[in-house]
Motif scaffolding. Structure first.
Motif, mmCIF file in Angstrom:
data_model
loop_
_atom_site.group_PDB
_atom_site.id
_atom_site.type_symbol
_atom_site.label_atom_id
_atom_site.label_comp_id
_atom_site.label_asym_id
_atom_site.label_seq_id
_atom_site.Cartn_x
_atom_site.Cartn_y
_atom_site.Cartn_z
ATOM 1 N N MET A 1 0.829 -1.207 0.000
ATOM 2 C CA MET A 1 0.000 0.000 0.000
ATOM 3 C C MET A 1 0.858 1.250 0.000
ATOM 4 O O MET A 1 0.544 2.254 -0.633
ATOM 5 N N ASN A 2 1.994 1.193 0.733
ATOM 6 C CA ASN A 2 2.885 2.359 0.790
ATOM 7 C C ASN A 2 3.511 2.669 -0.557
ATOM 8 O O ASN A 2 3.874 3.815 -0.827
ATOM 9 N N ARG A 3 3.676 1.639 -1.415
ATOM 10 C CA ARG A 3 4.259 1.867 -2.734
ATOM 11 C C ARG A 3 3.202 2.257 -3.761
ATOM 12 O O ARG A 3 3.488 2.975 -4.709
ATOM 13 N N VAL A 4 1.995 1.757 -3.574
ATOM 14 C CA VAL A 4 0.941 2.028 -4.551
ATOM 15 C C VAL A 4 0.478 3.470 -4.458
ATOM 16 O O VAL A 4 0.196 4.121 -5.478
ATOM 17 N N ARG A 5 0.407 4.016 -3.259
ATOM 18 C CA ARG A 5 -0.131 5.361 -3.099
ATOM 19 C C ARG A 5 0.663 6.415 -3.868
ATOM 20 O O ARG A 5 0.060 7.245 -4.574
ATOM 21 N N PRO A 6 2.020 6.465 -3.785
ATOM 22 C CA PRO A 6 2.749 7.463 -4.587
ATOM 23 C C PRO A 6 2.524 7.305 -6.083
ATOM 24 O O PRO A 6 2.457 8.310 -6.819
ATOM 25 N N LEU A 7 2.391 6.062 -6.553
ATOM 26 C CA LEU A 7 2.148 5.849 -7.977
ATOM 27 C C LEU A 7 0.788 6.409 -8.384
ATOM 28 O O LEU A 7 0.642 7.002 -9.466
ATOM 29 N N LEU A 8 -0.208 6.224 -7.528
ATOM 30 C CA LEU A 8 -1.525 6.768 -7.840
ATOM 31 C C LEU A 8 -1.495 8.296 -7.850
ATOM 32 O O LEU A 8 -2.129 8.933 -8.700
ATOM 33 N N VAL A 9 -0.748 8.882 -6.895
ATOM 34 C CA VAL A 9 -0.625 10.343 -6.855
ATOM 35 C C VAL A 9 0.047 10.852 -8.125
ATOM 36 O O VAL A 9 -0.411 11.822 -8.749
ATOM 37 N N ASP A 10 1.137 10.191 -8.520
ATOM 38 C CA ASP A 10 1.838 10.605 -9.741
ATOM 39 C C ASP A 10 0.944 10.471 -10.970
ATOM 40 O O ASP A 10 0.947 11.335 -11.864
ATOM 41 N N ALA A 11 0.190 9.387 -11.026
ATOM 42 C CA ALA A 11 -0.707 9.189 -12.175
ATOM 43 C C ALA A 11 -1.744 10.307 -12.249
ATOM 44 O O ALA A 11 -2.038 10.836 -13.343
ATOM 45 N N GLY A 12 -2.309 10.682 -11.108
ATOM 46 C CA GLY A 12 -3.290 11.769 -11.099
ATOM 47 C C GLY A 12 -2.679 13.096 -11.504
ATOM 48 O O GLY A 12 -3.279 13.856 -12.295
ATOM 49 N N LEU A 13 -1.464 13.399 -10.995
ATOM 50 C CA LEU A 13 -0.810 14.660 -11.353
ATOM 51 C C LEU A 13 -0.450 14.703 -12.830
ATOM 52 O O LEU A 13 -0.608 15.747 -13.494
ATOM 53 N N ILE A 14 0.032 13.581 -13.361
ATOM 54 C CA ILE A 14 0.381 13.546 -14.787
ATOM 55 C C ILE A 14 -0.867 13.729 -15.647
ATOM 56 O O ILE A 14 -0.838 14.399 -16.697
ATOM 57 N N ALA A 15 -1.972 13.144 -15.207
ATOM 58 C CA ALA A 15 -3.220 13.306 -15.964
ATOM 59 C C ALA A 15 -3.651 14.769 -15.995
ATOM 60 O O ALA A 15 -4.051 15.300 -17.050
ATOM 61 N N VAL A 16 -3.548 15.441 -14.850
ATOM 62 C CA VAL A 16 -3.916 16.863 -14.805
ATOM 63 C C VAL A 16 -2.982 17.684 -15.683
ATOM 64 O O VAL A 16 -3.409 18.581 -16.433
ATOM 65 N N ALA A 17 -1.663 17.376 -15.609
ATOM 66 C CA ALA A 17 -0.696 18.107 -16.432
ATOM 67 C C ALA A 17 -0.928 17.852 -17.922
ATOM 68 O O ALA A 17 -0.739 18.747 -18.759
ATOM 69 N N ALA A 18 -1.332 16.631 -18.289
ATOM 70 C CA ALA A 18 -1.600 16.320 -19.698
ATOM 71 C C ALA A 18 -2.801 17.106 -20.218
ATOM 72 O O ALA A 18 -2.798 17.604 -21.353
ATOM 73 N N ILE A 19 -3.813 17.222 -19.372
ATOM 74 C CA ILE A 19 -4.977 18.025 -19.782
ATOM 75 C C ILE A 19 -4.570 19.485 -19.973
ATOM 76 O O ILE A 19 -4.984 20.149 -20.930
ATOM 77 N N ASP A 20 -3.721 19.980 -19.067
ATOM 78 C CA ASP A 20 -3.261 21.371 -19.186
ATOM 79 C C ASP A 20 -2.433 21.565 -20.446
ATOM 80 O O ASP A 20 -2.500 22.626 -21.077
ATOM 81 N N ALA A 21 -1.613 20.561 -20.809
ATOM 82 C CA ALA A 21 -0.754 20.690 -21.995
ATOM 83 C C ALA A 21 -1.551 20.583 -23.293
ATOM 84 O O ALA A 21 -1.061 21.007 -24.351
ATOM 85 N N GLY A 22 -2.750 20.012 -23.242
ATOM 86 C CA GLY A 22 -3.565 19.871 -24.450
ATOM 87 C C GLY A 22 -2.880 19.039 -25.501
ATOM 88 O O GLY A 22 -2.728 19.480 -26.666
ATOM 89 N N LEU A 23 -2.480 17.809 -25.143
ATOM 90 C CA LEU A 23 -1.701 16.973 -26.061
ATOM 91 C C LEU A 23 -2.466 16.672 -27.355
ATOM 92 O O LEU A 23 -1.870 16.533 -28.422
ATOM 93 N N GLY A 24 -3.772 16.573 -27.257
ATOM 94 C CA GLY A 24 -4.515 16.201 -28.461
ATOM 95 C C GLY A 24 -4.518 17.262 -29.542
ATOM 96 O O GLY A 24 -4.708 16.953 -30.722
ATOM 97 N N ARG A 25 -4.289 18.506 -29.185
ATOM 98 C CA ARG A 25 -4.348 19.574 -30.186
ATOM 99 C C ARG A 25 -3.037 20.354 -30.269
ATOM 100 O O ARG A 25 -2.992 21.444 -30.841
ATOM 101 N N ALA A 26 -1.972 19.827 -29.670
ATOM 102 C CA ALA A 26 -0.697 20.548 -29.634
ATOM 103 C C ALA A 26 0.059 20.377 -30.945
ATOM 104 O O ALA A 26 -0.101 19.392 -31.675
ATOM 105 N N GLU A 27 0.890 21.374 -31.263
ATOM 106 C CA GLU A 27 1.788 21.295 -32.413
ATOM 107 C C GLU A 27 2.864 20.237 -32.139
ATOM 108 O O GLU A 27 3.110 19.882 -30.984
ATOM 109 N N PRO A 28 3.516 19.742 -33.186
ATOM 110 C CA PRO A 28 4.502 18.669 -32.968
ATOM 111 C C PRO A 28 5.587 19.045 -31.959
ATOM 112 O O PRO A 28 5.943 18.229 -31.097
#
Length: 365
Positions: A1-28
């Motif tokens: 559980m102690n190892r899974v929690r940081p991974l879940l936190v990182d996954a959530g932060l990366i998801a938020v950052a990806a939405i902010d970066a707008g990968l689907g409509r970004a230039e190359p």
């Protein structure tokens, strides 16, 4: 559980950052920079400064600020250098302003600069706040442990004082009286011509001497304040049972034997149980006979001490009634039980049961 929690936190932060970066409509170019920045966020706990530096191109090219703020928070959390934090804040501010370097310092431009300064300042202050909170928690734990250690030392000091006082009282009062008993019994054994009285007096003298010897070791243990290097010696074993029964002053028959190689703690518990049982027979059933039976079935060892009804009047002797309670506590420490009860013929029975499966004597090991 102690190892899974940081991974879940990182996954959530990366998801938020990806939405902010707008990968689907970004230039190359912006897409590549953002992708690299998002990937390196997984390394922010180990190399926070490097991850922060990698996120700056994405901030300057596409204006995706979330990845940079996450990395900046990690830097503030894991690094304490003020110069480093100020430098990272300046770089983040510059990266935020880079797409609009054609500032004309109009009112809206001033607000943009203020916002560009405040934005990286927030994760820096938050990171330092969390870092300080963690340090305070550690300091509080250290203080709590120090207080607990101090409390233990105080308790040990009080206990040492009580033990010293008890040792002094035992030496001054009990040993003096037992010594008088031994001297008078010795004088009686010399002066009397009755063989029975002589044997009884000699038995009393020998028991008094043995009591004085155990009392001396007990006093040494108490004066040592429970030092781990001081032991209550000699420790009785099953080899001392015959001497114990012979010196009990009771007509006692012993049947059965214990298996070889049982633990010394078990042997000591058996010895003390038989000793206490015979003492109770002598006090509460004068003139009776006793039987000590030792049996085992490979898994459990059973010691039964039974006696017949008293044939002489009992004498009123002082008793704290702690003997049987102490035997039950000894047995419980070894996973065993002590059961007592009266027999229909007026006698009494004490049965000790101890598990011995898989035990080996500490002497053999």
């Amino acid at each position: 559980m102690n190892r899974v929690r940081p991974l879940l936190v990182d996954a959530g932060l990366i998801a938020v950052a990806a939405i902010d970066a707008g990968l689907g409509r970004a230039e190359p170019l912006a897409f590549g920079a953002a992708l690299v920045a998002l990937g390196t966020l997984l390394l922010r706990r180990r190399w926070p400064v490097f991850v922060f530096a990698v996120t700056l191109p994405a901030l300057a090219i596409s204006g995706s600020v979330i990845a940079t703020l996450i990395a900046l928070y990690s830097v503030a959390l894991l690094r304490s250098s003020r110069g480093l934090l100020v430098g990272c804040g300046v770089l983040a501010t510059a990266g935020y302003l880079f797409p609009g370097l054609d500032l004309r310092f109009e009112e809206t431009d001033v607000l943009t600069v203020i916002y560009a300064v405040i934005t990286p300042a927030a994760p820096i202050f938050l990171g330092r706040l969390v870092h300080t909170q963690r340090e305070l928690t550690l300091r509080l734990d250290e203080i709590r442990q120090a207080r607990e250690h101090e409390r233990i030392l105080d308790a040990q000091a009080v206990l040492a004082k009580e033990r010293t006082q008890l040792a002094r009282e035992m030496h001054d009062v009990v040993s003096h009286q037992v010594s008088l008993i031994a001297v008078q019994a010795g004088a009686l054994s010399v002066s009397t011509a009755d063989p029975a009285a002589k044997a009884t007096a000699e038995n009393v003298r020998r028991l008094s001497v043995d009591t004085l010897d155990e009392l001396r070791h007990m006093v040494n243990l108490l004066r040592a304040s429970g030092s781990s290097t001081t032991e209550l010696m000699p420790q009785p074993t099953l080899s001392d049972l015959d001497r114990l029964i012979a010196g009990s002053g009771i007509e006692t028959r012993r049947t059965g034997t214990a298996p070889d190689g049982i633990d010394t703690a078990v042997q000591r518990t058996i010895y003390r149980t038989i000793q206490e049982a015979l003492t109770n027979v002598r006090k509460h059933a004068p003139g009776s006979t006793a039987t000590v039976d030792i049996a085992h079935d490979g898994a459990d060892l059973t010691v039964t001490v039974s006696n017949t009804a008293a044939t002489r009047p009992t004498l009123a002797l002082p008793s704290a009634r702690h003997g049987l309670l102490g035997l039950r506590e000894r047995a419980a420490l070894l996973g065993g039980t002590v059961v007592t009860g009266a027999d229909p013929d007026g006698g009494f029975r004490l049965r000790l049961r101890l598990p011995i499966a898989g035990q080996r004597s500490s002497v053999d090991s």
